[in-house]
Scaffold this active site. Structure first.
Site, PDB file in Angstrom:
ATOM      1  N   ASP A  62      75.516  28.317  82.798  1.00 37.78           N
ATOM      2  CA  ASP A  62      76.289  27.193  83.528  1.00 37.78           C
ATOM      3  C   ASP A  62      77.237  27.819  84.560  1.00 37.78           C
ATOM      4  OD1 ASP A  62      75.093  25.842  81.545  1.00 37.78           O
ATOM      5  OD2 ASP A  62      76.877  24.803  80.740  1.00 37.78           O
TER       6      ASP A  62
ATOM      7  N   LYS B 283      69.899  21.036  81.141  1.00 39.41           N
ATOM      8  CA  LYS B 283      70.440  20.524  79.781  1.00 39.41           C
ATOM      9  C   LYS B 283      71.254  19.438  80.020  1.00 39.41           C
ATOM     10  CE  LYS B 283      74.033  23.927  79.163  1.00 39.41           C
ATOM     11  NZ  LYS B 283      75.122  23.071  79.217  1.00 39.41           N
TER      12      LYS B 283
ATOM     13  N   CYS C  83      79.795  26.137  76.121  1.00 36.15           N
ATOM     14  CA  CYS C  83      78.308  26.500  76.288  1.00 36.15           C
ATOM     15  C   CYS C  83      77.812  27.817  75.894  1.00 36.15           C
ATOM     16  CB  CYS C  83      77.953  25.980  77.582  1.00 36.15           C
ATOM     17  SG  CYS C  83      78.068  24.235  77.750  1.00 36.15           S
TER      18      CYS C  83
HETATM   19  C1  VGL Z   1      80.419  22.872  79.232  1.00 35.29           C
HETATM   20  C2  VGL Z   1      82.093  21.306  78.523  1.00 35.29           C
HETATM   21  C3  VGL Z   1      81.206  20.392  79.077  1.00 35.29           C
HETATM   22  C4  VGL Z   1      80.329  24.415  79.586  1.00 35.29           C
HETATM   23  C5  VGL Z   1      79.912  21.886  79.725  1.00 35.29           C
HETATM   24  O1  VGL Z   1      79.437  24.704  80.160  1.00 35.29           O
HETATM   25  O2  VGL Z   1      80.834  25.289  78.929  1.00 35.29           O
HETATM   26  N1  VGL Z   1      81.766  22.566  78.642  1.00 35.29           N
HETATM   27  N2  VGL Z   1      79.939  20.564  79.615  1.00 35.29           N
END
Ligand code: VGL
Ligand code: ZN
Length: 207
Positions: A8, A108, A153
């Site tokens: 991410d 995702k 994540c």
């Molecule tokens: C994430 C919160 C919500 C992350 C993704 O990438 O850690 N955290 N969505």
């Protein structure tokens, strides 16, 4: 077969994004050094990829504010600011990330009724993304992970990697990662170590 999984590293989790992780953009040069190192046979990235009005967004729950707890499909759920909505700039990988060196992108978080911190499966562990099958098919025996956010994540992806890929060595690259909450980061690192994830530096990964 060694693989690098970048979690991410998107605009939304960097300063200026909708769910900024402190210093999130500082992982980019470290990630680029890893991508360009020639140490990895396979480089993969995950991408948080939510539909508008995803159930993890506070905005989808009247009266809820971001960073409060709420409920989603009957389970406690952190209420996040709207972030990484599909096909928006917020959801794009960081523009300075060496995307040419990325072989595979795993999206995702598309199901509005469940959150998906892990790149391997939804938080309720019901639906798989297919990433574990992909890594098995590629014959991956060692997996290094890093990215954003350490306490969400990255942690859940690392723990799932250990559980879903028996026999694969899993390592977390600490200085190529940043977290949302400092106490959460320390807890996440402890939890990863306890569950068999090696905690290493990018220097060790590049050695
Ligand atoms: C994430 C919160 C919500 C992350 C993704 O990438 O850690 N955290 N969505
Ligand atoms: Zn998300």
């Amino acid at each position: 077969m060694k693989a690098l999984l970048l979690i991410d590293i998107q605009n939304g989790f960097c300063p200026g994004g909708n769910l900024p992780v402190p210093e999130g953009d500082q992982v980019v040069p470290v990630a680029n050094a890893l991508i360009d190192s020639g140490k990895y046979d396979l480089v993969l990235a995950s991408q948080d990829w939510h539909p508008a009005a995803h159930g993890s967004f506070a905005s989808a729950h009247p009266g809820k504010k971001p960073f409060e707890m709420g409920m989603l499909s009957g389970k406690p759920q952190m209420m996040w600011p709207d972030h990484c909505v599909q096909n928006t700039d917020d959801a794009r990988l960081h523009p300075h990330l060496h995307a040419d060196g990325i072989d595979f992108i795993q999206q995702k978080g598309q199901n509005p009724d469940v959150d998906s911190y892990s790149a391997f499966r939804d938080n309720d562990q019901a639906a798989l993304t297919g990433l574990a099958a992909h890594l098995r098919a590629e014959g991956v025996t060692a997996l290094d992970l890093c990215g954003l956010a350490t306490d969400y994540c990255v942690k859940f992806s690392a723990l799932d990697a250990v559980e879903m890929l028996p026999g694969v060595t899993v390592r977390f690259i600490e200085d190529a990662s940043r977290g949302i909450d400092p106490a959460g980061v320390q807890a996440a690192i402890g939890e990863m170590r306890t569950r068999g994830v090696a905690i290493i530096s990018s220097e060790e990964a590049l050695a």
